[in-house]
Design a protein around this motif. Sequence first.
Motif, PDB file in Angstrom:
ATOM      1  N   LEU A 251       0.811  -1.203   0.000  1.00 41.88           N
ATOM      2  CA  LEU A 251       0.000   0.000   0.000  1.00 41.88           C
ATOM      3  C   LEU A 251       0.855   1.269   0.000  1.00 41.88           C
ATOM      4  CD1 LEU A 251      -2.792   1.206   0.073  1.00 41.88           C
ATOM      5  CD2 LEU A 251      -2.694   1.150   2.549  1.00 41.88           C
ATOM      6  N   SER A 252       1.908   1.225   0.797  1.00 45.24           N
ATOM      7  CA  SER A 252       2.733   2.429   0.877  1.00 45.24           C
ATOM      8  C   SER A 252       3.461   2.661  -0.446  1.00 45.24           C
ATOM      9  CB  SER A 252       3.721   2.294   2.027  1.00 45.24           C
ATOM     10  OG  SER A 252       4.591   3.384   2.021  1.00 45.24           O
ATOM     11  N   PHE A 253       4.354   1.746  -0.787  1.00 41.87           N
ATOM     12  CA  PHE A 253       4.919   1.815  -2.130  1.00 41.87           C
ATOM     13  C   PHE A 253       5.454   0.465  -2.504  1.00 41.87           C
ATOM     14  CE2 PHE A 253       8.472   3.086   0.609  1.00 41.87           C
ATOM     15  CZ  PHE A 253       9.486   2.251   0.163  1.00 41.87           C
ATOM     16  N   GLU A 254       5.669   0.254  -3.768  1.00 42.95           N
ATOM     17  CA  GLU A 254       6.096  -1.037  -4.271  1.00 42.95           C
ATOM     18  C   GLU A 254       7.304  -0.827  -5.163  1.00 42.95           C
ATOM     19  OE1 GLU A 254       4.216  -4.709  -6.941  1.00 42.95           O
ATOM     20  OE2 GLU A 254       3.257  -2.748  -6.933  1.00 42.95           O
ATOM     21  N   ALA A 255       8.386  -1.508  -4.829  1.00 38.64           N
ATOM     22  CA  ALA A 255       9.580  -1.388  -5.663  1.00 38.64           C
ATOM     23  C   ALA A 255       9.467  -2.313  -6.866  1.00 38.64           C
ATOM     24  CB  ALA A 255      10.820  -1.748  -4.853  1.00 38.64           C
ATOM     25  N   ILE A 256       9.738  -1.779  -8.051  1.00 37.10           N
ATOM     26  CA  ILE A 256       9.773  -2.596  -9.260  1.00 37.10           C
ATOM     27  C   ILE A 256      11.225  -2.739  -9.652  1.00 37.10           C
ATOM     28  CG2 ILE A 256       8.976  -2.853 -11.612  1.00 37.10           C
ATOM     29  CD1 ILE A 256       6.771  -1.011 -11.099  1.00 37.10           C
ATOM     30  N   ASP A 257      11.700  -3.965  -9.608  1.00 36.38           N
ATOM     31  CA  ASP A 257      13.118  -4.204  -9.876  1.00 36.38           C
ATOM     32  C   ASP A 257      13.921  -3.126  -9.139  1.00 36.38           C
ATOM     33  OD1 ASP A 257      12.151  -6.176 -11.505  1.00 36.38           O
ATOM     34  OD2 ASP A 257      12.378  -4.985 -13.324  1.00 36.38           O
ATOM     35  N   ASP A 258      14.785  -2.504  -9.848  1.00 32.26           N
ATOM     36  CA  ASP A 258      15.592  -1.479  -9.179  1.00 32.26           C
ATOM     37  C   ASP A 258      15.214  -0.085  -9.634  1.00 32.26           C
ATOM     38  OD1 ASP A 258      17.027  -3.076  -7.626  1.00 32.26           O
ATOM     39  OD2 ASP A 258      18.773  -3.188  -8.944  1.00 32.26           O
ATOM     40  N   PHE A 259      14.307  -0.014 -10.567  1.00 33.55           N
ATOM     41  CA  PHE A 259      14.192   1.271 -11.250  1.00 33.55           C
ATOM     42  C   PHE A 259      13.022   2.155 -10.805  1.00 33.55           C
ATOM     43  CE2 PHE A 259      12.029  -1.661 -14.225  1.00 33.55           C
ATOM     44  CZ  PHE A 259      10.817  -1.033 -14.353  1.00 33.55           C
ATOM     45  N   ALA A 260      12.093   1.629 -10.009  1.00 31.61           N
ATOM     46  CA  ALA A 260      10.952   2.465  -9.643  1.00 31.61           C
ATOM     47  C   ALA A 260      10.395   2.045  -8.300  1.00 31.61           C
ATOM     48  CB  ALA A 260       9.857   2.381 -10.715  1.00 31.61           C
ATOM     49  N   ARG A 261       9.842   2.995  -7.600  1.00 31.25           N
ATOM     50  CA  ARG A 261       9.126   2.753  -6.352  1.00 31.25           C
ATOM     51  C   ARG A 261       7.737   3.341  -6.523  1.00 31.25           C
ATOM     52  NH1 ARG A 261      13.442   1.772  -2.341  1.00 31.25           N
ATOM     53  NH2 ARG A 261      15.166   2.167  -3.746  1.00 31.25           N
ATOM     54  N   LEU A 262       6.738   2.496  -6.813  1.00 31.49           N
ATOM     55  CA  LEU A 262       5.393   3.012  -7.063  1.00 31.49           C
ATOM     56  C   LEU A 262       4.786   3.479  -5.758  1.00 31.49           C
ATOM     57  CD1 LEU A 262       3.898   0.733  -9.782  1.00 31.49           C
ATOM     58  CD2 LEU A 262       5.134   2.874  -9.958  1.00 31.49           C
ATOM     59  N   ASP A 263       4.260   4.665  -5.787  1.00 27.61           N
ATOM     60  CA  ASP A 263       3.674   5.290  -4.601  1.00 27.61           C
ATOM     61  C   ASP A 263       2.193   4.928  -4.556  1.00 27.61           C
ATOM     62  OD1 ASP A 263       2.815   6.967  -2.609  1.00 27.61           O
ATOM     63  OD2 ASP A 263       3.354   8.821  -3.629  1.00 27.61           O
TER      64      ASP A 263
ATOM     65  N   VAL B 101      10.491  13.769  -4.140  1.00 33.12           N
ATOM     66  CA  VAL B 101       9.724  14.377  -3.060  1.00 33.12           C
ATOM     67  C   VAL B 101       8.215  14.379  -3.276  1.00 33.12           C
ATOM     68  CG1 VAL B 101      11.655  15.859  -2.448  1.00 33.12           C
ATOM     69  CG2 VAL B 101       9.918  16.701  -4.029  1.00 33.12           C
ATOM     70  N   ALA B 102       7.743  13.994  -4.460  1.00 32.53           N
ATOM     71  CA  ALA B 102       6.293  13.960  -4.660  1.00 32.53           C
ATOM     72  C   ALA B 102       5.647  12.908  -3.762  1.00 32.53           C
ATOM     73  CB  ALA B 102       5.955  13.692  -6.128  1.00 32.53           C
ATOM     74  N   GLY B 103       6.403  11.925  -3.318  1.00 27.42           N
ATOM     75  CA  GLY B 103       5.904  10.934  -2.357  1.00 27.42           C
ATOM     76  C   GLY B 103       6.991  10.727  -1.326  1.00 27.42           C
ATOM     77  N   ILE B 104       7.074  11.658  -0.374  1.00 28.39           N
ATOM     78  CA  ILE B 104       8.286  11.778   0.441  1.00 28.39           C
ATOM     79  C   ILE B 104       8.472  10.598   1.384  1.00 28.39           C
ATOM     80  CG2 ILE B 104       7.421  13.041   2.434  1.00 28.39           C
ATOM     81  CD1 ILE B 104       9.824  15.011   1.863  1.00 28.39           C
ATOM     82  N   HIS B 105       7.404   9.829   1.637  1.00 23.32           N
ATOM     83  CA  HIS B 105       7.554   8.655   2.514  1.00 23.32           C
ATOM     84  C   HIS B 105       8.488   7.622   1.874  1.00 23.32           C
ATOM     85  CE1 HIS B 105       4.373   7.933  -0.328  1.00 23.32           C
ATOM     86  NE2 HIS B 105       4.457   6.648  -0.101  1.00 23.32           N
TER      87      HIS B 105
END
Lengths: 254, 254, 254, 254, 254, 254, 254, 254
Positions: free
Chosen positions: E30-42, F156-160
């Motif tokens: 829910l908070s965020f999800e890391a995709i491989d190394d390139f993104a952290r979905l918020d 910073v758009a999703g600072i958590h």
Amino acid sequence: MEESVIRRLFDDVRAGVVSTDSAIEQLKNLSFEAIDDFARLDHQRALRRGFPEVILAQGKTPEQVVRIFQKLAERNDRVLATRVSAEMHAEIGPQLPEATYHSLARVLMLDRSIEPKIPGILVATGGTADIPVAEEAALTAEIMGHRVERVYDVGVAGIHRLLSQNDKLQEARVIVAVAGMEGALASVITGLVSSPVIAVPTSVGYGSNFQGLSALLAMLNSCANGMAVVNIDNGFGAGYLAAMINRKIENGGK
Amino acid sequence: MEESVIRRLFDDVRAGVVSTDSAIEQLKNLSFEAIDDFARLDHQRALRRGFPEVILAQGKTPEQVVRIFQKLAERNDRVLATRVSAEMHAEIGPQLPEATYHSLARVLMLDRSIEPKIPGILVATGGTADIPVAEEAALTAEIMGHRVERVYDVGVAGIHRLLSQNDKLQEARVIVAVAGMEGALASVITGLVSSPVIAVPTSVGYGSNFQGLSALLAMLNSCANGMAVVNIDNGFGAGYLAAMINRKIENGGK
Amino acid sequence: MEESVIRRLFDDVRAGVVSTDSAIEQLKNLSFEAIDDFARLDHQRALRRGFPEVILAQGKTPEQVVRIFQKLAERNDRVLATRVSAEMHAEIGPQLPEATYHSLARVLMLDRSIEPKIPGILVATGGTADIPVAEEAALTAEIMGHRVERVYDVGVAGIHRLLSQNDKLQEARVIVAVAGMEGALASVITGLVSSPVIAVPTSVGYGSNFQGLSALLAMLNSCANGMAVVNIDNGFGAGYLAAMINRKIENGGK
Amino acid sequence: MEESVIRRLFDDVRAGVVSTDSAIEQLKNLSFEAIDDFARLDHQRALRRGFPEVILAQGKTPEQVVRIFQKLAERNDRVLATRVSAEMHAEIGPQLPEATYHSLARVLMLDRSIEPKIPGILVATGGTADIPVAEEAALTAEIMGHRVERVYDVGVAGIHRLLSQNDKLQEARVIVAVAGMEGALASVITGLVSSPVIAVPTSVGYGSNFQGLSALLAMLNSCANGMAVVNIDNGFGAGYLAAMINRKIENGGK
Amino acid sequence: MEESVIRRLFDDVRAGVVSTDSAIEQLKNLSFEAIDDFARLDHQRALRRGFPEVILAQGKTPEQVVRIFQKLAERNDRVLATRVSAEMHAEIGPQLPEATYHSLARVLMLDRSIEPKIPGILVATGGTADIPVAEEAALTAEIMGHRVERVYDVGVAGIHRLLSQNDKLQEARVIVAVAGMEGALASVITGLVSSPVIAVPTSVGYGSNFQGLSALLAMLNSCANGMAVVNIDNGFGAGYLAAMINRKIENGGK
Amino acid sequence: MEESVIRRLFDDVRAGVVSTDSAIEQLKNLSFEAIDDFARLDHQRALRRGFPEVILAQGKTPEQVVRIFQKLAERNDRVLATRVSAEMHAEIGPQLPEATYHSLARVLMLDRSIEPKIPGILVATGGTADIPVAEEAALTAEIMGHRVERVYDVGVAGIHRLLSQNDKLQEARVIVAVAGMEGALASVITGLVSSPVIAVPTSVGYGSNFQGLSALLAMLNSCANGMAVVNIDNGFGAGYLAAMINRKIENGGK
Amino acid sequence: MEESVIRRLFDDVRAGVVSTDSAIEQLKNLSFEAIDDFARLDHQRALRRGFPEVILAQGKTPEQVVRIFQKLAERNDRVLATRVSAEMHAEIGPQLPEATYHSLARVLMLDRSIEPKIPGILVATGGTADIPVAEEAALTAEIMGHRVERVYDVGVAGIHRLLSQNDKLQEARVIVAVAGMEGALASVITGLVSSPVIAVPTSVGYGSNFQGLSALLAMLNSCANGMAVVNIDNGFGAGYLAAMINRKIENGGK
Amino acid sequence: MEESVIRRLFDDVRAGVVSTDSAIEQLKNLSFEAIDDFARLDHQRALRRGFPEVILAQGKTPEQVVRIFQKLAERNDRVLATRVSAEMHAEIGPQLPEATYHSLARVLMLDRSIEPKIPGILVATGGTADIPVAEEAALTAEIMGHRVERVYDVGVAGIHRLLSQNDKLQEARVIVAVAGMEGALASVITGLVSSPVIAVPTSVGYGSNFQGLSALLAMLNSCANGMAVVNIDNGFGAGYLAAMINRKIENGGK
């Protein structure tokens, strides 16, 4: 029309090789010659300023460059076209078989002059990537009658490379300093010599280099005195000015 | 330390007027001399570059200017300080009684040199408001040993004023062209002569002049070849370079 | 909708060739006409301002240009599209067979008007590379009903070329001066004449030219009075304004 | 030297009031007159361009302004100095008792001319703060022989104020549109009329206005055709150009 | 994760369709999800801010866009990717068969939401060439749950076109004004209404437009109050903000 | 020439494996080595500064890059070339079979070094599109002997997302913060840690981003202390500086 | 003319307190009222846009400000003048005894309105030096009928200060974020809330801040969606827009 | 709140000198402390980042500076305020009798700390006019616990002055290079050492220096690796970062 060509004409008339009428015809466009509608060749320039009009190929069509080059070659021993891209050269080269193309400097030139070259000009670069601009400067000075010493890749990140060339720097009568990025080479050289330095900022770099702005501003704001600056990447202008100064020195101000 | 001063020192030693120890003492700071913590005077500069270090007064405190001026005066016949505001001069003038102040050019100078002036430099301006910068150039060239021809207020809005001075333009060996606004004077002059032109953009103007940017860019982009540019309002730099070139011409490249 | 077209309509109604209903139908979109969702043609513009809306092709799709061109051609004798690239013309040319394409000026135009051209406009350029912009200006003025004198390649690096055209300059009622690099041409011409000068800076040049900024600033800061400036490379705008002024002169302010 | 003054001279010679020698003396500096070392007055300008040289006081010393003003007043009926600050006027006013000072426009002028004013020029401003620049334009046009209609504070934030002046806009033969901030006034006016519009960006505003850059760029990029732009805050230049155009219209291109 | 999706999850748990374990698993990122190394979905963004993270495709590889789009689609009813070039769409379209591509606006979107659209947003453009940016704004607002009124090609060069749409302007609760060149449309609209206006400068134009700078500065310096500005060509940002405001209005500030 | 290579040489001499003459020969170009006319390799740099000269491939010809790479590889264990485009790599890769190419970071490198990596460097990015620049930084630091922690897409758009990585931030000894658009990441990170932060603005963004200017200015004006900035997109420079600092920390200032 | 004032007029007419003639007289200038020659007050603005014309004092003379203020006060309950310097206030304050001056915000205002304030607006600043701009925003919103929550000095260098105010941020319906230097505050706030954010860059800072350019560009390029930007230091514009949005929210879009 | 102060507090509690209640009271604002409405002191900063919040006096009122200074002095041994003009100091100095003012650096500081200074930082300047900025850097590093070596006036116009200081350069662990004009000093120093260099561009210069832009761009584009840049004239930021790095080095990364 170069002085040498006009002298030859008078000699030919005196020798009876050329008739007066024909000579007059040849002089008719001395002031300037209109080519179709697109150009007015300033033939008087060679007399007035010491070198015929130079062709800035960029922005002209290939046909225009060929026409102007040919017209200039009719009346001058030396013809120079700058910023001739490889593409343009591929197209116009065959129509100008006498001309020599320097691909790195993007210069197309014809030099039938036989006068000996005047020594005294040195061209230096900060890095390898600045060489195309430096070569444009060097070739310009050469076609204008000068011998050019080249000292390349002596940027300030390893200043001992520059200091090791001190003898050449001291011997030069005019120096062209070519550098991109922070352009510090020009300041350091100027601080070492008693000769005038012409600084050429190049667009080498990226980011806040802003296509040469960083080197341009640095050179304009040099704390070393005895330097002036030409446009970004304007190797031609620097070589031209160096040649004018060196000729004045050679001729004692004439 | 100027060559003339060192020569005199050797002459004095040979004549027995000065002892070897005293001579050595005087030469001790030949390389550079630290003043308190705030300056390192490059005394070698006069030997290396032909003229002693010049003081840019702007940004220094009055005390610093006085101290440096005095130190330079101890070892040189000629001392030059530029950008000395009227306020600063009011404060430091009395402490430097030998020095002469030129209020328009904001230049403070001391010239004990007696060598004859070399002719060949011409300084031109586009308008009346450009004269302070032009005078800075002219005075700099004069203290460096040159005679300067002044041609002021010959801007291109009334081009016959410039054309009427053609003889002087043709005679000059080096030209300094000073202009603000659109800075076209430099291009027009360069197109008329075979001598090198040093262009000085001035901040004269307003609005999209952007404190001299318009003239600076115009001069850098001149379609006339044989010109280079110094910083906005940098009359000093132009005069300095003109002097270096003119001396080279006079001395045949030495 | 041009006045001439509306006059013809009334004539046709009076002559019984066109019915009132049909005439009203034709006038229906006099104010403006929406084309699909993407454009609102300002048909009233021809009446209000003397010439129909002009199409700036750049930024529009080929389909949009064709549709607008056709709609304008329905109600006007003259249609003009500018900045039509060769690629776009290759695509849309066949759909607009009546229109003429000028490749150098990148202008596509249709001119069914038969009124005689008004003399008085002169278009000058500094160099050969400025001609495309100059031609855009000249063709615009021509389709708007004027005869245009062209004086090309008379830049200040060889000022006698310009001075030799003095008669034409003095005769012109409005002058369009087109120049890149340092843009000095406009200042010099303005200083010579008593006619209004419209200056067009071009992007011709490189380095600190910054895509035409140098010429733009130079022209805005001209020391010669009686000149105004349009956008960089905006030959169209200059030709348009020249035509408006020349028509006012011809018509005594009407 | 204005034509009217020369005419008077010839009349006086014919009438025997003035001797030939004296007349010749008066004409001697027709081309230009050097004042000390600081200025070359272009007396021919009045003949060549229709109005004598104008003094840009900013950047000149008070003494220079007085001297030039007096010299011009000797040979012309009308003299104009712009950008005369209140401080400068306090100093020079008493020495030029004939001249009138307009404090808002910072204009000092002398007008002995008696010819009737030509109608046709309208000057509009976006806001109250633009009025000083507008007045400089209006006063310039007036001294050059024109009658000026003023329409002030009609900016686009309340567009009905502008639309309510539509009659005046339609009647004008040349319009000067003065606006700061986003400078939209010029575009809106141009879109409404068939007369040429001279746009004057002002430095009114703050922040990203960048001393007038926002209005300058907006006006240069107007989507409305038939407008050209002068320098930021250059009311004088706009008034001058408007006067030239209006005179051409009045005189049918002469 | 959109609120609607979470609600459905709870409903499914209550209905016994989904086990608690499975539900927890779905909420884990829910908070965020890391995709491989390139993104952290918020993923929390949808809850926190009302709409899931949006993909700016420009600067990402096609693979990255596909992966992020898919991940977002797993947990949200609505997914939006902007600045998807035609080339990129050709490559990734087949992998995202559910998504719809709008070529003019370069937007790729998936909308499974069924809630009714909220009225109140109007998007206007100065010209036809501004439409791609306007469509990006309109489509963004639409996927965020709003109904959008489009009023295109109503620029100030023919201001009656805009005035004729006054009713629509008055009805709108939030207005997005999209214009290039001098960007005057935004000022004129703001002066007419009592609703907030979001101004979008576009890069439409050439020369001293400087890729949208002219419109940007004009809009920032508007003399009309009640307007704010987004980045050049940022239709997405304007549509997003309009949607946020309109939802606040619809929900009485919730 | 790296210290490790020189040590090996001395060891070989002591062991009798290499003759003195041969050793001297190998050291001959220790200061610098001229390659043809186009480069002067600063072999002393590795000794002086801790790492051999690095090749900036952009602006050099493929041949030049190959020649310099080979020369450096002769005398060093580690060779690094940056800004090697995919096109250039396709051409030169086969000639440098030992080298590894990282396509995202456009880096070509050869690493024969066996010393263990020093921990302490962290590289963070604001978004996914910043990763190429970040990888250039990370790979540079790695070849210089450091272990790099990567924390990507924490803008910073999703600072958590950033706050959740606080442990890693606190552990790092030097942090490289890479961000485009408004570049706020660097300020926020700097405010959280007691380690030095090197900020790298990227050109990621569009419109008034002006190719990275927005992030550059934001980072230079950070309200958080303890940060310095490198050129736009200069991941290499940031990685290099981070490595120098981290080595100083590891070696206690040696 | 504010609606409340017009309502009162009608009430007075119905009550017989005011005659029809007198009422008509009062309405006469409803559209706009010319003051001397220097201003056209847009009295219709209050009806059309919800608040009377606001006086930008900067650039006007003290007399002009007084006259306009008085004229507005005759017809409205609320009058606002911004950018009233302390010097100007010292001069005009005594002539406007009813008005209140806020020295930090440089705002002069008169508020006779009695309607209750609408809650929902929050104004935040990055630092203490941003407060003058923030107060201009807050006071503008207050005179327009809103209650303003102030959260000052919560810049990102110590982000816990901002996070501690999270409740207030979540409660606000519209947020004005005021920050200089790198302007990151606006991005961070926008990323935390679901309300529209109006970002105000300030000129606080020095050096490459370029009088607010750094914050302006940072805010325009924010990676957080839901924000728009006003001019540098334009607290007034932000407060005005916030008030318009908050009123729309309060009134459900009316 | 500095760690040393907290340690003392715990010691006092353990020693019974301070009661638990009183200790808690003192810690209450550990996170941050609001001062009236204008500031939120980040007392946690000293713990988190190693040094208390620093006051940028510019842009604050004298009262605000005094209040914040006093509040910081209550909880910290060291307090630093930068950009305190002479005028402001004259006003606030008497209220802060414990503080020391450095007029050249415009720094006001209080240092009760007794820990020994860490050696390793060197600050160099190109000229005498750069010293105020350099002193700001040096004093900042000193109050943060470091010993600073100063090497002033060693600009590249006389490079032997710099080379003569080579020993000091090699010994330094962190170097701050301060230079205006073309800023070449930083590149030359970086090329000579293996320590990190923090470059500080200054606004020293004039004309196309553009208030420090030339030095800023030059430093950002340095061809020497191992350097990063802070804002123009930001001596404080450079000293701060140098201190952070030097402490990390001293403490082995802690």
